[in-house]
Design a protein around this motif. Structure first.
Motif, PDB file in Angstrom:
ATOM      1  N   SER A  74       0.861  -1.289  -0.218  1.00 48.01           N
ATOM      2  CA  SER A  74      -0.017  -0.017   0.092  1.00 48.01           C
ATOM      3  C   SER A  74       0.818   1.237  -0.112  1.00 48.01           C
ATOM      4  N   GLY A  75       0.295   2.168  -0.480  1.00 48.20           N
ATOM      5  CA  GLY A  75       1.298   3.643  -0.608  1.00 48.20           C
ATOM      6  C   GLY A  75       1.095   4.295   0.888  1.00 48.20           C
ATOM      7  N   ARG A 106      -4.129  10.671  -0.760  1.00 48.93           N
ATOM      8  CA  ARG A 106      -4.904  11.012  -0.076  1.00 48.93           C
ATOM      9  C   ARG A 106      -4.931  12.587   0.505  1.00 48.93           C
ATOM     10  N   ASP A 115      -9.241   9.858  -9.855  1.00 47.93           N
ATOM     11  CA  ASP A 115      -8.561   8.803  -9.800  1.00 47.93           C
ATOM     12  C   ASP A 115      -7.426   8.605 -10.806  1.00 47.93           C
ATOM     13  N   MET A 153      -3.797   7.351  -9.968  1.00 44.50           N
ATOM     14  CA  MET A 153      -2.931   6.351 -10.634  1.00 44.50           C
ATOM     15  C   MET A 153      -1.498   6.944 -10.977  1.00 44.50           C
ATOM     16  N   THR A 164       0.513   6.391  -7.940  1.00 46.07           N
ATOM     17  CA  THR A 164       1.454   5.043  -8.012  1.00 46.07           C
ATOM     18  C   THR A 164       2.758   5.231  -8.793  1.00 46.07           C
ATOM     19  N   GLY A 184      -5.178   1.283 -14.963  1.00 44.03           N
ATOM     20  CA  GLY A 184      -5.309   2.197 -15.945  1.00 44.03           C
ATOM     21  C   GLY A 184      -6.703   2.776 -16.130  1.00 44.03           C
ATOM     22  N   ASN A 185      -7.431   2.348 -15.143  1.00 42.05           N
ATOM     23  CA  ASN A 185      -8.932   2.689 -15.288  1.00 42.05           C
ATOM     24  C   ASN A 185      -9.237   3.395 -13.970  1.00 42.05           C
ATOM     25  N   THR A 207      -9.151   0.292  -7.612  1.00 42.71           N
ATOM     26  CA  THR A 207      -7.988   0.480  -6.985  1.00 42.71           C
ATOM     27  C   THR A 207      -6.880  -0.445  -7.029  1.00 42.71           C
ATOM     28  N   THR A 208      -5.792  -0.293  -6.248  1.00 41.28           N
ATOM     29  CA  THR A 208      -4.630  -0.885  -6.418  1.00 41.28           C
ATOM     30  C   THR A 208      -4.636  -2.356  -5.990  1.00 41.28           C
TER      31      THR A 208
HETATM   32  N1  UDP Z   1      -6.834   4.288  -8.806  1.00 43.18           N
HETATM   33  C1  UDP Z   1      -7.671   4.162  -9.955  1.00 43.18           C
HETATM   34  N2  UDP Z   1      -7.523   2.969 -10.650  1.00 43.18           N
HETATM   35  C2  UDP Z   1      -7.000   2.049 -10.316  1.00 43.18           C
HETATM   36  C3  UDP Z   1      -5.870   1.980  -9.264  1.00 43.18           C
HETATM   37  C4  UDP Z   1      -5.809   3.391  -8.620  1.00 43.18           C
HETATM   38  O1  UDP Z   1      -8.387   5.170 -10.238  1.00 43.18           O
HETATM   39  O2  UDP Z   1      -6.893   0.861 -11.035  1.00 43.18           O
HETATM   40  C5  UDP Z   1      -6.686   5.347  -8.015  1.00 43.18           C
HETATM   41  C6  UDP Z   1      -7.780   5.718  -6.972  1.00 43.18           C
HETATM   42  O3  UDP Z   1      -8.481   6.959  -7.000  1.00 43.18           O
HETATM   43  C7  UDP Z   1      -7.224   5.556  -5.776  1.00 43.18           C
HETATM   44  C8  UDP Z   1      -5.886   5.896  -5.944  1.00 43.18           C
HETATM   45  O4  UDP Z   1      -5.406   5.386  -7.402  1.00 43.18           O
HETATM   46  O5  UDP Z   1      -7.729   5.859  -4.628  1.00 43.18           O
HETATM   47  C9  UDP Z   1      -4.706   5.221  -5.390  1.00 43.18           C
HETATM   48  O6  UDP Z   1      -4.769   3.930  -5.159  1.00 43.18           O
HETATM   49  P1  UDP Z   1      -5.092   3.109  -3.701  1.00 43.18           P
HETATM   50  O7  UDP Z   1      -6.156   3.789  -3.136  1.00 43.18           O
HETATM   51  O8  UDP Z   1      -5.430   1.445  -4.034  1.00 43.18           O
HETATM   52  O9  UDP Z   1      -3.693   3.090  -3.086  1.00 43.18           O
HETATM   53  P2  UDP Z   1      -3.482   2.420  -1.459  1.00 43.18           P
HETATM   54  O10 UDP Z   1      -4.569   2.552  -0.644  1.00 43.18           O
HETATM   55  O11 UDP Z   1      -3.034   1.148  -1.634  1.00 43.18           O
HETATM   56  O12 UDP Z   1      -2.281   3.262  -1.261  1.00 43.18           O
END
Ligand code: UDP
Length: 256
Positions: free
Chosen positions: A19-20, A65, A80, A84, A87, A142-143, A147-148
């Protein structure tokens, strides 16, 4: 292709989801804690030395966040895409940390950015893994609206991983929140349907459903404990294994 060393492993090819937010370390509100990155890099190196093939999906919560809070009211899809991109920043940071400990890496992105990453190409990713390179998948699926976690499930299935490893800051899946409840017990193994029935949080439902459809196991473990990733790969009892096997017990506690 397995090396001789990898034949002793329970899991030879894995998709590791980080996770980030874990990159924040203990006292940051946003950004990347270098110490956490270095620790993760060393853990991944130990795993590669065992002969495991490691692909990584990294989140963006540590960067995104904060931005999200400052931009309330933004169109969801637009936000969103920003997530991405977050990430990718983490993916680049992780790539550098992995190379600094002597690993060979490739970063593949689900959104084209050719100057800094290869595009995601499934067969190429598998070839990199076979050659012992650590592959980082950036830009989620990519969409928007995903989520990741979903990216981890999807890429894990695509590369034919043996398991999805969810590296977290906690020791696994518990009967209750271990930070709030002293009696909370860790599950050693639990059926995916039982996870849903109990309303436990392992991955979001989209990711979870993808895993269910292909009977992909998910192993939740504490990535912050030195040697844990190696132990997981060797099949030692670390973390919680979520499985879809009806002939196994529904739920097994760690101290049972
Ligand atoms: N996200 C997205 N599509 C994806 C993966 C991620 O739109 O396929 C966006 C989404 O807004 C998400 C943000 O990237 O809240 C960060 O990813 P995630 O919350 O999964 O990160 P983590 O909570 O693991 O740090």
């Amino acid at each position: 292709m397995s090396t001789d060393a990898s034949t002793d492993l329970t899991y030879c090819r894995v998709l590791l989801k980080l996770s980030g937010e874990a990159l924040l370390g203990t006292d940051r509100e946003f950004g990347i804690d270098e110490q956490v990155l270095r620790t993760y890099a060393k853990e991944v190196k130990k795993a590669v030395e065992l002969g495991a093939e490691i692909a990584i999906v990294i989140g963006g919560g540590n960067i995104f966040r904060g931005v999200q809070n400052a931009m309330k009211g933004m169109t969801r899809a637009h936000a969103d895409y920003m997530g991405m991109l977050a990430t990718m920043i983490n993916g680049m940071a992780l790539q550098d940390a992995l190379e600094q400990v002597g690993l060979q890496t490739r970063l593949q992105s689900s959104i084209k950015m050719e100057e800094i990453a290869e595009p995601f190409i499934r067969r190429r990713a598998i070839r990199h893994l076979e050659k012992g390179r650590v592959v980082i998948f950036g830009a989620g699926t990519g969409n928007p609206y995903f989520t990741t976690d979903t990216a981890a499930a999807l890429r894990g299935l695509e590369i034919d991983a043996d398991v999805i490893l969810k590296g977290t800051r906690v020791d696994g899946v518990f009967t209750a929140d271990p930070e709030k409840n002293d009696d909370a017990q860790r599950f050693r193994a639990i059926h995916g349907k039982e996870v849903i029935r109990r309303g436990l949080k392992v991955m979001d439902m989209t990711a979870f459903t993808l895993c269910q459809e292909s009977s992909m196991s998910i192993l939740v473990f504490n990535m912050g404990i030195s040697g844990n990733l190696r132990r997981v790969l060797k099949g030692e009892s670390v973390g919680t294994r979520v499985h879809w096997n009806d002939s196994e017990s529904i739920a097994e506690h760690a101290d049972a």
